[in-house]
Motif scaffolding. Structure first.
Motif, mmCIF file in Angstrom:
data_model
loop_
_atom_site.group_PDB
_atom_site.id
_atom_site.type_symbol
_atom_site.label_atom_id
_atom_site.label_comp_id
_atom_site.label_asym_id
_atom_site.label_seq_id
_atom_site.Cartn_x
_atom_site.Cartn_y
_atom_site.Cartn_z
ATOM 1 N N LEU A 110 3.005 -10.637 -3.464
ATOM 2 C CA LEU A 110 3.246 -9.971 -4.828
ATOM 3 C C LEU A 110 2.281 -9.836 -5.488
ATOM 4 O O LEU A 110 2.098 -9.159 -6.441
ATOM 5 N N HIS A 111 1.323 -10.928 -5.834
ATOM 6 C CA HIS A 111 0.489 -10.910 -6.584
ATOM 7 C C HIS A 111 -0.708 -9.535 -6.369
ATOM 8 O O HIS A 111 -1.361 -9.143 -7.571
ATOM 9 N N VAL A 112 -0.635 -9.110 -5.249
ATOM 10 C CA VAL A 112 -1.370 -8.020 -5.092
ATOM 11 C C VAL A 112 -0.812 -6.517 -5.807
ATOM 12 O O VAL A 112 -1.606 -5.828 -5.991
ATOM 13 N N GLN A 113 0.467 -6.770 -6.108
ATOM 14 C CA GLN A 113 0.986 -5.667 -6.848
ATOM 15 C C GLN A 113 0.464 -5.663 -8.025
ATOM 16 O O GLN A 113 0.225 -4.558 -8.799
ATOM 17 N N PHE A 114 0.078 -6.937 -8.615
ATOM 18 C CA PHE A 114 -0.315 -6.874 -10.087
ATOM 19 C C PHE A 114 -1.827 -6.626 -10.243
ATOM 20 O O PHE A 114 -2.250 -6.315 -11.128
ATOM 21 N N TRP A 115 -2.347 -6.805 -9.080
ATOM 22 C CA TRP A 115 -3.702 -6.235 -9.041
ATOM 23 C C TRP A 115 -3.814 -4.662 -8.657
ATOM 24 O O TRP A 115 -4.558 -3.849 -9.225
ATOM 25 N N PHE A 116 -2.874 -4.115 -8.146
ATOM 26 C CA PHE A 116 -2.761 -2.655 -8.037
ATOM 27 C C PHE A 116 -2.592 -2.192 -9.529
ATOM 28 O O PHE A 116 -2.934 -1.126 -10.094
ATOM 29 N N PHE A 117 -1.799 -2.940 -10.622
ATOM 30 C CA PHE A 117 -1.466 -2.322 -12.007
ATOM 31 C C PHE A 117 -2.866 -2.438 -12.604
ATOM 32 O O PHE A 117 -3.097 -1.491 -13.114
ATOM 33 N N ALA B 162 -1.959 9.199 -12.919
ATOM 34 C CA ALA B 162 -1.091 9.687 -12.187
ATOM 35 C C ALA B 162 -0.134 8.459 -11.524
ATOM 36 O O ALA B 162 0.914 8.428 -11.658
ATOM 37 N N TYR B 163 -1.111 7.484 -11.121
ATOM 38 C CA TYR B 163 -0.262 6.361 -10.613
ATOM 39 C C TYR B 163 0.401 5.684 -11.838
ATOM 40 O O TYR B 163 1.624 5.173 -11.584
ATOM 41 N N MET B 164 -0.440 5.339 -12.825
ATOM 42 C CA MET B 164 0.607 4.647 -13.968
ATOM 43 C C MET B 164 1.487 5.483 -14.439
ATOM 44 O O MET B 164 2.554 4.829 -14.878
ATOM 45 N N LEU B 165 1.690 6.868 -14.649
ATOM 46 C CA LEU B 165 2.795 7.476 -15.005
ATOM 47 C C LEU B 165 3.852 7.330 -13.792
ATOM 48 O O LEU B 165 4.919 7.148 -14.275
ATOM 49 N N GLY B 166 3.447 7.076 -12.591
ATOM 50 C CA GLY B 166 4.416 6.885 -11.454
ATOM 51 C C GLY B 166 4.889 5.418 -11.694
ATOM 52 O O GLY B 166 6.255 5.433 -11.465
ATOM 53 N N VAL B 167 4.260 4.620 -11.996
ATOM 54 C CA VAL B 167 4.759 3.261 -12.183
ATOM 55 C C VAL B 167 5.509 3.285 -13.416
ATOM 56 O O VAL B 167 6.859 2.634 -13.173
ATOM 57 N N ALA B 168 4.963 3.825 -14.367
ATOM 58 C CA ALA B 168 6.055 3.554 -15.735
ATOM 59 C C ALA B 168 7.385 4.608 -15.552
ATOM 60 O O ALA B 168 8.272 4.159 -15.990
ATOM 61 N N LEU C 252 -7.430 16.282 -10.056
ATOM 62 C CA LEU C 252 -6.543 15.442 -9.935
ATOM 63 C C LEU C 252 -6.958 13.805 -9.252
ATOM 64 O O LEU C 252 -6.581 12.974 -9.496
ATOM 65 N N ALA C 253 -7.996 14.041 -8.475
ATOM 66 C CA ALA C 253 -8.779 12.913 -7.963
ATOM 67 C C ALA C 253 -9.102 11.930 -9.259
ATOM 68 O O ALA C 253 -8.943 10.721 -9.423
ATOM 69 N N ARG C 254 -9.895 12.527 -10.545
ATOM 70 C CA ARG C 254 -10.201 12.013 -11.654
ATOM 71 C C ARG C 254 -8.918 11.437 -12.311
ATOM 72 O O ARG C 254 -9.118 10.216 -12.957
ATOM 73 N N LEU C 255 -7.702 11.977 -12.333
ATOM 74 C CA LEU C 255 -6.778 11.806 -12.835
ATOM 75 C C LEU C 255 -5.745 10.897 -12.195
ATOM 76 O O LEU C 255 -4.475 10.668 -12.679
ATOM 77 N N ALA C 256 -6.354 10.669 -10.965
ATOM 78 C CA ALA C 256 -5.236 9.786 -10.084
ATOM 79 C C ALA C 256 -4.625 8.416 -10.640
ATOM 80 O O ALA C 256 -3.621 8.074 -10.399
ATOM 81 N N ALA D 190 0.737 -1.234 0.082
ATOM 82 C CA ALA D 190 -0.137 0.042 0.101
ATOM 83 C C ALA D 190 0.875 1.380 -0.039
ATOM 84 O O ALA D 190 0.811 2.166 -0.924
ATOM 85 N N ALA D 191 1.944 1.168 0.671
ATOM 86 C CA ALA D 191 2.807 2.445 0.856
ATOM 87 C C ALA D 191 3.455 2.751 -0.523
ATOM 88 O O ALA D 191 3.485 3.553 -0.967
ATOM 89 N N LEU D 192 3.970 1.459 -1.126
ATOM 90 C CA LEU D 192 4.701 1.591 -2.490
ATOM 91 C C LEU D 192 3.808 2.238 -3.485
ATOM 92 O O LEU D 192 3.995 3.175 -4.407
ATOM 93 N N ASN D 193 2.429 1.794 -3.469
ATOM 94 C CA ASN D 193 1.799 2.196 -4.410
ATOM 95 C C ASN D 193 1.324 3.646 -4.135
ATOM 96 O O ASN D 193 0.904 4.426 -5.180
ATOM 97 N N LEU D 194 1.061 3.974 -2.826
ATOM 98 C CA LEU D 194 0.652 5.459 -2.587
ATOM 99 C C LEU D 194 1.939 6.338 -2.999
ATOM 100 O O LEU D 194 1.712 7.427 -3.549
ATOM 101 N N PHE D 195 2.935 5.830 -2.743
ATOM 102 C CA PHE D 195 4.500 6.477 -3.306
ATOM 103 C C PHE D 195 4.144 6.824 -4.825
ATOM 104 O O PHE D 195 4.653 7.794 -5.255
ATOM 105 N N ALA D 196 3.814 5.787 -5.451
ATOM 106 C CA ALA D 196 3.983 5.714 -6.972
ATOM 107 C C ALA D 196 2.981 6.813 -7.386
ATOM 108 O O ALA D 196 2.970 7.508 -8.371
ATOM 109 N N VAL D 197 1.667 6.875 -6.604
ATOM 110 C CA VAL D 197 0.578 8.006 -7.016
ATOM 111 C C VAL D 197 1.531 9.246 -6.871
ATOM 112 O O VAL D 197 1.314 10.108 -7.774
ATOM 113 N N GLY D 198 2.317 9.321 -5.709
ATOM 114 C CA GLY D 198 2.824 10.718 -5.493
ATOM 115 C C GLY D 198 3.740 11.041 -6.602
ATOM 116 O O GLY D 198 3.893 12.303 -7.141
#
Lengths: 117, 461
Positions: free
Chosen positions: B187-194, B43-49, B36-40, B10-18
């Motif tokens: 780790l499978h949860v990370q792919f749920w986040f994606f 933003a998250y996928m940009l952070g991941v990429a 920003l909420a609409r484009l969150a 959860a912390a990692l993916n919040l970090f990715a959103v930031g």
């Protein structure tokens, strides 16, 4: 009210599903390492487990110790819960397993009997 | 499978959103916090990429991979976005007006998608590492990066598919660091986040452009495809590639009709990430760029230099990895017979095409997604839209042709490919087109309904 009704539907679904799951299935379970240890009950084959270690290096030490005192066939394997199991597999019955355990205790080993997964 | 691992993710993916919010601020800015909420999700996928690409480049450069490296990289990316935002005088966001109405039917469909994702989360939390490629090389590569702190040449060369790009193993190793251990179950949860991030990104991008009914019905249709239900949580690169490719293609499609620079800039990052995720990412990125060039031929003077620059930047992001594996004598990226070797095996052409088409249109895997997309393209053409349907036609056609070339060229593959879907390489390839459909089909049907693909209300830059 009409303006917010669609958002209410979304919110109700988002909150409703987890609440229903919690109500009917209870709090989420977090399996522990003990869940990888199967009690020696029921049909099937058994294994005499000399112990669990966190790393393969530590496990090899215990395996070598068991082999040195004559427990041929002692092997190491991952238990599926993050640990390495040191055991003799394919024990055909509970009685044979208990006999192996009695012998092991005479040479300062303290194995347990488990059902093979 | 511990609370600590879940909190770490959860912390990692919040970090990715930031991180992504910082990048989005630099690329686009936002006028209100609602926006920003609409484009969150975007933003998250940009952070991941962004994290995936830069951390991969750092690994190639030999920078030790640690929690500190990850955090500092993310902070640097976010700071770079904020600095650019200030330099470009992005307006300070206000609270803004409440989100637009979505209608009862749209809300019902959105609610179904949310419940679906919640149910999938329950499956992800306790999934075992059973997917063959995942335990065979994707996760071992991630463990090697996590335990050794870098790319271990000897270990990588011993694994199957040593030249596969490192973005997904890098993100998996990042997840291990945040979880505090190499917990291959959680780790499978990370792919749920994606997956959730991808759905949220598409929803955020399309919410102001198409009716909610179109948006959520296609999202739901793609999500409930049997193959998506069964495979999307596997900790390997296939679906991550598809999300990145689909977002790149969607942003290029939006850029073709709206010409907002941030759309092409964001697409460039996703294209770079696509190429760093799997080797077929190069093929998919080439399809997006080629389709973009063809669809903008009327305005080639202004559009083509931008598209060429975007593709050059994306290639630049992916090149260092190629340089690394070539310099370490790792091989296997391209067909052994070479790029034109397929000409020596003309008898493989038809069975290869047959394998690709039968997989892409397999209702048992994808329900009726592709037939509906073809109908949407046809309706958009008939209604008078041109750019969007042409772009979509070319992306799908070029991708199918590219997949055929791939199967045709890799002569070690026996054709026609009739393997079980679990190990069938063509099924993996065609998944990208299904995921893309969730993003493009609503736009196409909206264009068909309105009789034009001109923007409904142009987005502010």
């Amino acid at each position: 009210m009409h303006r917010f009704a669609p958002w209410l539907i979304v919110a109700l679904a988002a909150l409703g599903y987890p609440i229903v799951v919690l109500a009917f299935a209870g709090a989420p379970a977090f399996p522990s390492r003990a869940d990888c240890v199967l009690a020696p009950t029921g049909e099937g084959e058994y294994q005499v487990v000399f112990g669990y270690r966190d790393s393969e290096l530590e496990a090899l030490e215990l395996r070598d110790q068991a082999l040195a005192v004559g427990f041929q066939g002692t092997e190491i394997s991952r238990d599926g819960c993050g640990r390495v199991r040191i055991a003799v597999d394919d024990i055909p019955s509970r009685e044979v397993g208990e006999e192996v355990i009695r012998e092991a205790r005479t040479v300062d080993l303290d194995p347990t009997l488990e059902r093979e997964s | 499978m511990t609370v600590r691992s879940l909190l770490g993710l959860a912390a990692l993916n919040l970090f990715a959103v930031g991180v992504g919010a910082g990048l989005l601020w630099g690329l686009r800015g936002w006028r209100s916090w609602w926006e920003l909420a609409r484009l969150a999700g975007l933003a998250y996928m940009l952070g991941v990429a962004g994290l995936g690409v830069v951390l991969s480049l750092l690994l190639v450069a030999g920078v030790p991979f640690s929690l500190a490296t990850i955090v500092l990289t993310g902070l640097a990316l976010a700071a770079a976005g904020i600095v650019v935002g200030f330099r470009l005088r992005r307006a300070r966001p206000s609270l803004g007006s409440a989100p637009r109405r979505i209608g009862l039917v749209g809300a019902g469909l959105a609610a179904l998608v949310i419940v679906y994702l919640e149910a999938l989360f329950r499956a992800a939390r306790l999934s075992g590492l059973y997917a063959f490629d995942a335990w065979s090389f994707w996760v071992p590569k991630a463990k090697a990066i996590y335990f050794f702190g870098g790319l271990d040449e000897q270990f990588f060369s011993e694994l199957p598919n040593a030249t596969y790009p490192p973005l997904v193993p890098t993100l998996e190793a990042t997840a291990f660091h945040f979880m505090g251990s190499a917990d291959v179950v959680t780790l499978h949860v990370q792919f749920w986040f994606f997956l959730a991030g991808f759905v949220a990104a598409v929803a955020g991008l399309l919410a102001t452009r198409v009716p909610a009914v179109l948006l959520w019905s296609f999202a739901l249709l793609a999500l409930v495809s049997p193959r998506v239900v069964g495979r999307t949580l596997e900790p390997q690169a296939d679906f991550t590639l598809d999300y990145l490719f689909a977002l790149a293609a969607l942003l290029v499609a939006l850029w073709l009709i709206e010409r907002q620079p941030w759309q092409l800039a964001s697409a460039t990052l996703f294209l770079g990430a696509t190429m760093l995720t799997k080797r077929e990412g190069q093929l998919l990125a080439a399809c997006v760029i080629a389709a973009g060039l063809a669809a903008s031929w009327r305005e080639w003077r202004s559009a083509w230099p931008r598209l060429v620059l975007a593709s050059a930047c994306a290639i630049a992001l992916a090149l260092p990895w190629r340089a690394w594996y070539v310099s370490h004598d790792l091989t296997g990226e391209f067909p052994a017979s070479g790029a034109t070797g397929f000409l020596d095996n003309l008898d493989r052409a038809w069975p290869s095409l047959q394998s690709v088409l039968s997989s892409a249109f397999d209702a048992g895997l994808w329900t009726v997604v592709l037939p509906l997309v073809i109908a949407a393209i046809a309706l958009a053409f008939i209604a008078g839209a041109r750019v969007l349907p042409l772009f979509a036609t070319l992306v799908y056609a070029l991708a199918l042709a590219g997949f055929t070339w791939g199967i045709w060229s890799f002569t070690e593959l026996e054709v026609p490919i009739e393997q079980d879907e679990a190990i069938n390489p063509v099924v993996r390839l065609t998944a990208g087109l299904i995921v893309l459909s969730a993003a493009l089909a609503p736009l196409l049907l909206d264009a068909a309904w309105r009789g034009t693909d001109r923007p409904r209300r142009p987005e502010a830059g």
